[in-house]
Design an enzyme around this catalytic site. Structure first.
Site, PDB file in Angstrom:
ATOM      1  N   GLU A 375       9.324  34.305 -86.035  1.00  0.00           N
ATOM      2  CA  GLU A 375       7.790  34.512 -85.215  1.00  0.00           C
ATOM      3  C   GLU A 375       7.327  36.008 -85.239  1.00  0.00           C
ATOM      4  O   GLU A 375       6.170  36.070 -85.601  1.00  0.00           O
ATOM      5  CB  GLU A 375       8.320  34.315 -83.893  1.00  0.00           C
ATOM      6  CG  GLU A 375       8.835  32.836 -83.499  1.00  0.00           C
ATOM      7  CD  GLU A 375       8.214  31.721 -83.867  1.00  0.00           C
ATOM      8  OE1 GLU A 375       6.852  31.980 -84.057  1.00  0.00           O
ATOM      9  OE2 GLU A 375       8.724  30.571 -84.384  1.00  0.00           O
ATOM     10  N   HIS A 502       7.062  18.692 -84.638  1.00  0.00           N
ATOM     11  CA  HIS A 502       5.467  18.861 -85.295  1.00  0.00           C
ATOM     12  C   HIS A 502       4.849  17.310 -85.470  1.00  0.00           C
ATOM     13  O   HIS A 502       3.413  17.529 -85.888  1.00  0.00           O
ATOM     14  CB  HIS A 502       6.060  19.416 -86.465  1.00  0.00           C
ATOM     15  CG  HIS A 502       6.700  20.796 -86.394  1.00  0.00           C
ATOM     16  ND1 HIS A 502       7.958  20.816 -85.852  1.00  0.00           N
ATOM     17  CD2 HIS A 502       6.238  21.993 -86.732  1.00  0.00           C
ATOM     18  CE1 HIS A 502       8.315  22.189 -86.052  1.00  0.00           C
ATOM     19  NE2 HIS A 502       7.398  22.763 -86.261  1.00  0.00           N
TER      20      HIS A 502
HETATM   21  O1  X8Z Z   1       8.631  25.464 -86.072  1.00  0.00           O
HETATM   22  C1  X8Z Z   1       9.260  26.178 -86.479  1.00  0.00           C
HETATM   23  C2  X8Z Z   1       9.191  27.493 -86.095  1.00  0.00           C
HETATM   24  C3  X8Z Z   1       7.879  27.764 -85.395  1.00  0.00           C
HETATM   25  S1  X8Z Z   1       6.609  27.901 -86.638  1.00  0.00           S
HETATM   26  C4  X8Z Z   1      10.138  27.738 -85.023  1.00  0.00           C
HETATM   27  N1  X8Z Z   1      10.330  25.919 -87.514  1.00  0.00           N
HETATM   28  C5  X8Z Z   1      10.645  24.644 -87.952  1.00  0.00           C
HETATM   29  C6  X8Z Z   1      11.266  23.728 -87.302  1.00  0.00           C
HETATM   30  O2  X8Z Z   1      11.620  24.021 -85.968  1.00  0.00           O
HETATM   31  O3  X8Z Z   1      11.236  22.439 -87.285  1.00  0.00           O
HETATM   32  C7  X8Z Z   1      11.091  26.973 -88.399  1.00  0.00           C
HETATM   33  C8  X8Z Z   1      12.154  26.082 -89.291  1.00  0.00           C
HETATM   34  C9  X8Z Z   1      11.299  24.901 -89.469  1.00  0.00           C
HETATM   35 ZN    ZN Z   2       6.650  29.526 -88.024  1.00  0.00          ZN
END
Ligand code: X8Z
Ligand code: ZN
Length: 602
Positions: A375, A502
């Site tokens: 972060e 996501h």
């Molecule tokens: O979403 C994230 C970060 C914030 S950009 C914590 N990541 C992905 C996830 O959690 O799926 C980092 C690794 C992959």
């Molecule tokens: Zn990130």
């Protein structure tokens, strides 16, 4: 996740609509194009800051009212963005200075959520996007037989990480996957509306638009992703075969088929995307890492703020500024007990200058120690490009934004931990194998997941995957790329892709796949710059101001040049290249290949 277009993109998602075609108007001049793009920068800057502030409140305080406010701000911002992106086509084909042309392209292809021209449809889409983010953030599992007790994602993730009871793991896994079916229908409508917007803008669909933001043709980008995946696949397969065999030993062949897919609930993570939580089950028998960072942090009674201080200290050691006081006043570091927040970690810049923050429900363990670096990487990137004009206030490509903090975390070596006093002695060289295994369980295991999330969404957006097949297609990809299967048969009344943040929050995911490749490429280049000659896993750039300056120079470019130029400035290479991650794990791969000789192949 972070960045300006991401700040715009992932929270309050850029929505687009079309106005009257402008082709019939008089031929514009280069001076008009320049005036247009300057005015657009000013307007979008102001609206995105406003929407960002409201988005921050929503993510920190999910209520009926904040959801409505956030949807309204998102709508206002995206309506303006859409209008401007549409109008900008007036200047297509006109000879204009480099920066004007680049900014116009960024205005057109940096849109994450395109929306139809119809006002009502745009607003419907904006509302769906904001509400699914909240649905996920509010998600809880309240078992029927649990006497009213509910489990948050954090509670369930803890079970996934720590329990070794297959029945309990299965229950936690199934429990979390009950949160997404309620928005499955909304998601299908969301796809329909955003595709309509993308088509009105001249793209085939939303996936085509997403793939257009890499300074190359969208189809070329898909080929590039596949090329990188093929580079790393043998490494993943080696880790997979060994891991499966250890899980067979632990749970028995009736639970883990020795020749079949690994059940998704046994890998220590809700999405089977990072596996380091099952390290003790997979540890090389002859080697030990020599220390347990989680244990050390907990024994020292490290609190969330001190965890972040460790990260800050690393960036400062590279010559970067201290985090401003407002960072500490305004960030959210702990999960509040009495309200719903979006706990998924994120980094923000609220004024496109110094008002940086993180929002994270920090737990005191090694995984979150790493995520804090991730972060802060976003935050320091945004500080570095703050003096760029609005359209360039972003990373070279979105994989770069995700890779910076992780690159720093690769420098969290035993030598570094000793330097900052977290361990007393550096473990002997034999520990390397164990340390590499621990890291591979996160980084190498992640690769197929990082690839397949958007493979699924690209096909959903293109219509190749129909709403009636969402779940089947998801599991086909999970089997094909990760080699995993659900803990029990699933159906189309489930929506398992939607149980990933996501997807619900409409954040493109290819960026994390790219970041996993790029961070090793960056690390290799920075270590080379530092004159480091040993194995890459022992290199730390801690305290190296010259290397820090080199990194800072690349970060400061923002999005002002095509990403291959930024990559070249830092690494001397102008192609994304998986040989760095392959080199890094080469000793582990050699060992795995030895162990795997007698094991069933993938
Ligand atoms: O979403 C994230 C970060 C914030 S950009 C914590 N990541 C992905 C996830 O959690 O799926 C980092 C690794 C992959
Ligand atoms: Zn990130």
């Amino acid at each position: 996740m972070q960045s300006k277009s991401l700040l715009a993109a992932w929270m309050f998602t850029a929505v687009i609509f079309l106005v009257t075609p402008l082709a019939a108007q008089t031929t514009p001049t280069a001076a008009e194009a320049e005036q247009f793009i300057n005015a657009a920068e000013k307007q979008l800057n102001d609206l995105s800051l406003k929407a960002g502030q409201i988005g921050w409140v929503y993510a920190n305080f999910i209520t009926f009212d904040t959801e409505n406010l956030s949807a309204a701000a998102s709508d206002e911002y995206t309506a303006a963005l859409t209008k401007l992106a549409t109008e900008s086509h007036r200047f297509d084909g006109l000879t204009v200075p480099y920066d004007v042309r680049r900014k116009i392209s960024l205005l057109q292809n940096g849109i994450v959520l395109p929306a139809p021209k119809d006002d009502a449809e745009r607003t419907e889409l904006t509302k769906i996007a904001v509400s699914m983010d909240g649905d996920y953030g509010r998600g809880k599992y309240c078992p029927a037989d649990g006497g009213g007790k509910c489990y948050s994602l954090g509670d369930l993730e803890k079970i996934m990480a720590e329990s070794r009871d297959p029945a309990e793991l299965k229950k936690a896994w199934l429990g979390w996957h009950t949160i997404s079916p309620p928005y499955r229908t909304k998601y299908a409508r969301f796809v329909e509306l955003s595709n309509k917007g993308a088509r009105e803008l001249g793209y085939k669909d939303t996936g085509d638009l997403w793939r257009s933001s890499y300074d190359m043709k969208p189809d070329e980008f898909a080929v590039e992703m596949e090329r990188l995946w093929q580079q790393v696949k043998p490494l993943y397969d080696a880790l997979y075969v060994y891991t499966r065999a250890q899980l067979v030993k632990k749970y028995g062949a009736s639970i883990v088929p020795p020749n079949g897919p690994i059940p998704a609930h046994l890998l220590g993570n809700m999405w089977s995307q990072e596996w380091s939580n099952i390290y003790p089950l997979v540890a090389p028998p002859s080697a030990s890492t020599g220390y347990d960072l989680t244990k050390i942090l907990q024994e020292r009674k490290t609190d969330a703020k001190q965890m972040v201080r460790y990260g800050e200290n690393f960036f400062v050691s590279l010559g970067m500024q201290k985090l401003p006081e407002t960072f500490w006043e305004r960030s959210l570091l702990l999960k509040p007990a009495d309200r719903d927040v979006i706990c998924h970690a994120s980094a923000w810049n609220l004024d496109a200058k110094q008002d940086i923050r993180i929002k994270m429900c920090i737990e005191i363990n090694a995984v979150d120690f790493s995520t804090i670096h991730h972060e802060l990487g976003h935050n320091y990137y945004s500080l570095a490009y703050a003096s760029q004009p609005y359209f360039y206030q972003d990373s070279a490509n979105d994989g770069f934004h995700e890779a910076i903090g992780d690159t720093i975390a690769l420098s969290v070596t035993p030598e570094y931990l000793k330097q900052i006093g977290l361990i007393q002695t550096v473990p002997p060289a034999e520990a390397d194998l164990a340390l590499l295994m621990d890291r591979a369980l996160d980084k190498v295991a992640f690769l197929p997941f990082g690839y397949l999330v958007d493979k699924w969404r690209w096909d959903v957006f293109s219509g190749k995957i129909k709403p009636a097949d969402y779940n089947k297609a998801w599991w086909d990809l999970r089997l094909k790329y990760q080699g995993i299967a659900p803990p029990e048969p699933r159906s189309e009344s489930d929506f398992d892709a939607g149980a990933k943040y996501h997807v619900a929050g409409n954040t493109p995911y290819a960026r994390y796949f790219l970041a996993t490749i790029l961070q090793y490429q960056f690390h290799r280049a920075l270590c080379r710059e530092a004159g480091f000659k040993g194995p890459l896993n022992r290199c730390s750039i801690y305290n190296n101001k010259a290397v820090g300056a080199k990194l800072q120079a690349m970060l400061a470019m923002g999005k002002s040049r095509p990403w291959p130029e930024a990559l070249k400035a830092l690494t001397g290479e102008d192609k994304m290249d998986a040989t760095a991650i392959i080199d890094y794990f080469a000793p582990l791969k050699k060992w795995l290949d030895e162990q795997n000789k007698a094991l069933p192949p993938r």
